[in-house]
Structure formats: C-alpha cells, structure tokens
Design an enzyme around this catalytic site. Structure first.
Site, short mmCIF file in Angstrom:
data_model
loop_
_atom_site.label_atom_id
_atom_site.label_comp_id
_atom_site.label_asym_id
_atom_site.label_seq_id
_atom_site.Cartn_x
_atom_site.Cartn_y
_atom_site.Cartn_z
N SER A 56 -43.95 123.78 57.42
CA SER A 56 -43.36 124.36 58.63
C SER A 56 -44.37 124.49 59.75
O SER A 56 -44.04 124.99 60.83
CB SER A 56 -42.77 125.73 58.32
OG SER A 56 -43.77 126.61 57.83
N ASN B 168 -43.90 136.40 52.18
CA ASN B 168 -42.53 136.80 52.53
C ASN B 168 -42.50 137.90 53.57
O ASN B 168 -41.77 137.83 54.56
CB ASN B 168 -41.78 137.25 51.27
CG ASN B 168 -41.53 136.11 50.30
OD1 ASN B 168 -41.83 134.96 50.59
ND2 ASN B 168 -40.99 136.43 49.13
N HIS C 241 -6.75 131.69 87.94
CA HIS C 241 -6.36 130.31 87.59
C HIS C 241 -6.95 129.30 88.57
O HIS C 241 -6.40 128.21 88.75
CB HIS C 241 -4.84 130.16 87.54
CG HIS C 241 -4.15 131.20 86.72
ND1 HIS C 241 -4.08 131.15 85.35
CD2 HIS C 241 -3.52 132.35 87.09
CE1 HIS C 241 -3.42 132.21 84.90
NE2 HIS C 241 -3.08 132.96 85.94
N SER D 150 -29.24 111.38 95.10
CA SER D 150 -28.71 110.24 94.36
C SER D 150 -29.61 109.03 94.58
O SER D 150 -30.19 108.86 95.66
CB SER D 150 -27.28 109.93 94.83
OG SER D 150 -26.86 108.66 94.36
N LYS E 227 -25.80 112.38 99.14
CA LYS E 227 -25.58 113.31 98.03
C LYS E 227 -26.68 114.36 97.91
O LYS E 227 -27.85 114.10 98.12
CB LYS E 227 -25.50 112.52 96.70
CG LYS E 227 -24.32 111.60 96.56
CD LYS E 227 -23.02 112.35 96.37
CE LYS E 227 -22.98 113.08 95.04
NZ LYS E 227 -23.06 112.18 93.88
N ASN F 263 -27.09 116.94 94.80
CA ASN F 263 -26.46 117.32 93.54
C ASN F 263 -26.99 118.66 93.02
O ASN F 263 -28.20 118.88 93.01
CB ASN F 263 -26.72 116.24 92.49
CG ASN F 263 -26.18 114.89 92.91
OD1 ASN F 263 -25.12 114.81 93.53
ND2 ASN F 263 -26.91 113.82 92.60
N GLU G 264 -25.85 122.46 86.87
CA GLU G 264 -25.20 121.66 85.83
C GLU G 264 -25.97 121.74 84.51
O GLU G 264 -25.36 121.81 83.43
CB GLU G 264 -25.08 120.22 86.30
CG GLU G 264 -24.10 120.05 87.46
CD GLU G 264 -24.13 118.66 88.06
OE1 GLU G 264 -23.30 118.39 88.94
OE2 GLU G 264 -24.99 117.84 87.67
N TYR H 221 -35.83 136.58 49.25
CA TYR H 221 -36.22 135.44 50.07
C TYR H 221 -35.82 134.13 49.40
O TYR H 221 -35.95 133.96 48.20
CB TYR H 221 -37.74 135.45 50.32
CG TYR H 221 -38.19 134.30 51.20
CD1 TYR H 221 -38.12 134.40 52.58
CD2 TYR H 221 -38.67 133.12 50.64
CE1 TYR H 221 -38.52 133.35 53.40
CE2 TYR H 221 -39.07 132.07 51.45
CZ TYR H 221 -38.99 132.19 52.82
OH TYR H 221 -39.38 131.14 53.63
N GLN I 177 -36.72 129.22 55.96
CA GLN I 177 -37.69 128.50 56.79
C GLN I 177 -37.00 127.82 57.96
O GLN I 177 -37.64 127.53 58.97
CB GLN I 177 -38.45 127.48 55.94
CG GLN I 177 -39.55 126.74 56.68
CD GLN I 177 -40.43 125.98 55.73
OE1 GLN I 177 -41.23 126.54 54.99
NE2 GLN I 177 -40.30 124.66 55.74
N LYS J 261 -36.55 129.41 62.28
CA LYS J 261 -37.39 129.51 63.47
C LYS J 261 -37.10 128.46 64.53
O LYS J 261 -37.06 128.78 65.74
CB LYS J 261 -38.86 129.48 63.07
CG LYS J 261 -39.24 130.68 62.23
CD LYS J 261 -40.55 130.51 61.53
CE LYS J 261 -40.63 131.45 60.36
NZ LYS J 261 -39.67 131.13 59.28
#
Length: 467
Positions: A32, A119, A165, A286, A292, A294, A299, A326, A331, A334
């Site tokens: 790990s 542990n 709506h 763009s 443009k 953007n 986003e 454990y 593992q 994370k």
C-alpha cells in the site's frame, strides 16, 4: 502438458509486469506504500507520541526514546525533502519508516513497536489524516460562505426570477438566492464539525485487537495527538472506519450542493440567460469558435460529484461484510478517501473563486424577473386580501387573467383595468401597485422571505455566526 510448458504458460499469463510470477503478484496486491505514503507525517507524529509515552511509563529507557524521537524527525525531513526511497517490498508507510529508522539509530528502532500493532497504528494515522481534511473542509466552506455573503449583501435589492421546475415562478432577489446557498453550505459546515467531534477518539494502544499487557498510558498518547479521549473498545478501535465513511458522506452531500450551484452558473452564464458573467480566471475559450467563453470550472465541479459519490459507495461496499476486527480488505479504504478529499477541496476552492469573481447582470435579472407572469401569485393574494375572495376563487380569477394576457401577448401589469374587471368586478386600480416585481419582493416580509429587509437580516446573522 509438461511442467515446463505449464511454467511457460503461467509466465505468459502474468505477463512482463510480473516477471517473477506469483510472488510479484502477491507483493503488488499486498503493498500500500504507493498511496499510504501520504500519511507519512501522521505516522511519524503518532510514533513520536507513542515513544514519548513508552518512556514516561518506564517501558523504554529515556536514551532509547530520545534516539527514536530524533531519528523519526530525520526520517520526516528526508520524506519532506523528497530524498526518501520508498520500498514496495516493505509494504506500507509504517514498515518503510521503521526500516529507515533502524538504519539511522540501530537497535532502539526495534523497540518502538512495543505495545502497539500496525492495526492500531494505521487506524490512528488514518484518523489523524481525515481529521486534517475535515479541518481543511471547514476552512474551505467558511471561505465560500463569506464569498456568498458578499454577493448577497451587494444584491439584496436586485430582482430576479425565482424558479420551480426551471419555470418562472415568482420574483425573488439576488441576495435571497445567494443566501439559499449560504444555508446549504452552512449545513455542510455543521456536518463537518459534528463529524470531527464524533471521530476524535484515539485508537493508539488498542494494539492488534485486544489491547496490550504493557502498562501503557493511552490517555497520554490521546492528549498528545489532540484527541479528546482514547477509544473505549480495542476491537472497535482497530475495525472502525465510520470516521472515513462519515467524511465521505459529508463530502457527498456538500458535492451535491456544489453541483447544483455549478449547474445554475452554467445556465446563468449562457447567452440565453446572461444572468452572470464569470471571470476569465474560471472560464476557457474554444479552439475554433472565438466568441465562446465556456464555464469549464463550473462544469468540472458538476462532474466531480461522481468521483466523490463513487468513493462513498466503494468504501461502504468494502466495509459491509467484514467481521471484527481487522481484515486486509480495509487497506482499500484510503485511496477512495484521498481521491474524494482532493476533489472536494479543489471544487470548494474553484467555487469560491467563481463566486468571488462573478458579476451579476442586474438588467438581465430584472428583465427576466417580470417575465412569465411572475407576479400572478401577488394578484391572487391581493384578491384574497382586498375583495376578500377565497384563495381557490382568487386562484381561478388570476388564471383567467393570465390566459387573457397570453392571448393579448402582454404581461399582467400591461392589462387594462377594464380587462381586469372582466374577470372580477371587485378589482380596482389599486391592484397595479402589487404587480411590479419590486413591490412583489418587498412585500415578502415573512421570516426567511425574499424582501430586501429580510435578506439583510440574514446576511447580518450569518456574518455574526462567521465572525
């Protein structure tokens, strides 16, 4: 098939990535260090506190404790300077640090692990790391809330359409809309602080699962590491990942709020709306369309929800079937949390920047506020309040006048008094006083309403809360 042929087939199956066969596979799946090295600072902090406690309780000699604590600082300086050679063969950050410590100070390094296990060590490291992320999230949310308060205070009187709506419903104020997000992110801030308080118990000293026979002082290490108390059950201490799940849950809800606001910024900054202008710092152009601009930052914030949700779901799936205490499955906790934390902090910072820099187009907001018969509810309320119609009757009369305005191609305030009285003879010229959008928002004086006076009250309340 001969043994030789079988061996050759196995090597082809493993491929060049695992030239040594099954041993290399096991090393790769077991290690790990590729990701848990992010907890190096927390690991060394926990080890130094543990060593100090071992000395204070007489379990280790003072000379060994001093050597261990100084040696750990040397290891930390090497890691921070980028001079530390992490080894996959040593599996994780704990063994990497301990192996290097032994190279630096020799035999005393082997005494550091007295009275603990990997542990409880990893549970402590991970809690310390998550606690820092909760603190960072707290700071990020406070910055965003203050940016929203500045927008709300500046635009407390600016009228804009309120939607249901995504259809024009009633006029509201820009300040009121900004304050709606203050409330959302305020709840996120509350959840962050609740989660931090709940997780602030120290696992160190729980050892593998049953505690230890050494006369350790868990209260001392808990205090040294800033925890409120040691965890009360050693089995739970090493198997608990609720703190990580709760962080991911808090992050997921916050990400929803960030995404909803990002969606509005994408819509509002479009040529069809022109409600806001985002700064060049948080927009891109763009490659082929020079006109443009953007809203890429918005986003991307909207998209990051998927990663944070995914981390939350993944860790719940890891934990759902594990018996105490454990298991190696843990593992896999994370990477999910690290990725979610990184993306949440980035999204918070980007949103704060956009909110700070964005400019509301007051004229476009005002023009849209009066469109779509947004004051129809005000007309219905007036019919209840002045001629005394039951609300359902007032609703029907108002609906007939909306239909008439649609046929005439105008808005409600543009109908004549004669037109109004054709729907109900009790309507007087006074009705036109409530049909303007400014009058409409000013009349919404109920607590939490959109009236500028109420917006300013809420801004003042939140400023005091944030001071």
């Amino acid at each position: 098939m001969t043994d030789t042929t079988s061996s050759k087939s196995s090597n082809q199956m493993w491929g060049g990535r695992f030239a040594a066969g099954p041993d290399a596979i096991m090393e790769a799946i077991n290690a790990s260090i590729g990701f848990d090295k992010r907890m190096a600072t927390q690991d060394i902090e926990g080890s130094r506190a543990h060593a100090a406690m071992l000395g204070a309780t007489g379990i280790l000699q003072a000379s060994d404790v001093d050597a261990i604590r100084e040696g750990l600082l040397t290891v930390l300086s090497e890691i921070e300077a980028g001079e530390f050679a992490f080894s996959t063969a040593l599996e994780d950050i704990h063994m990497n640090v301990e192996a290097r410590l032994k190279e630096i100070i020799g035999e005393p390094a082997g005494r550091l692990h007295t009275g603990r296990s990997r542990n409880d060590q990893v549970a402590t490291d991970f809690k310390l790391w998550v606690r820092e992320q909760l603190d960072a999230t707290d700071t990020g949310l406070c910055a965003l809330i203050r940016a929203l308060l500045a927008q709300a205070e500046a635009g407390a009187e600016w009228v804009m359409p309120g939607f249901t709506h995504l259809q024009t419903a009633q006029p509201v104020t820009w300040g009121h809309h900004m304050m709606a997000y203050v409330e959302m992110f305020g709840r996120d801030l509350s959840r962050v602080r609740d989660a931090r308080a709940r997780m602030n118990e120290c696992p160190l000293g729980a050892a593998a699962l049953a505690g230890t026979s050494f006369p350790i002082d868990r209260h001392m290490t808990a205090e040294a590491l800033g925890f409120d108390a040691p965890s009360a059950n050693s089995l739970d201490a090493v198997s608990d990942r609720d703190f990580a799940l709760e962080f991911l849950s808090v992050a997921s809800i916050c990400a929803v709020h960030l995404s909803r606001f990002a969606e509005e910024l994408v819509i509002w900054s479009s040529a069809q709306f022109r409600f806001v202008a985002l700064s060049d710092r948080f927009s891109t152009g763009s490659s082929i369309m020079p006109q443009k601009k953007n809203p890429d930052a918005a986003e991307l914030i909207r998209a990051k929800v998927g990663r944070i949700f995914g981390a939350n779901t993944a860790l719940m799936m890891v934990m759902k079937g594990l018996p105490l205490a454990y298991s190696k499955d843990m593992q896999e906790d994370k990477e999910q949390v690290f990725d979610a934390a990184d993306n949440l902090m980035l999204a918070l910072a980007a949103m704060t920047g956009m909110v700070t820099d964005m400019t509301a187009n007051r004229d476009s907001l005002a023009a849209a506020a009066g469109a779509g018969f947004s004051t129809a509810t005000d007309l219905a309320d007036w019919l209840v309040r002045v001629p005394g119609l039951p609300f359902r009757d007032a609703h029907h009369v108002t609906g007939s006048l909306v239909a008439l305005a649609e046929r005439k191609g105008c808005d409600l305030p543009e109908l004549s008094l004669e037109d109004m009285q054709s729907a109900h003879p009790g309507i007087t010229a006074e009705v036109f006083d409530v049909l303007g959008v400014e009058n409409s928002v000013a009349s919404r004086l109920s607590y939490g309403g959109t009236a500028p006076a109420r917006v300013r009250e809420q801004v003042a309340r939140w400023k005091e809360l944030m001071s």
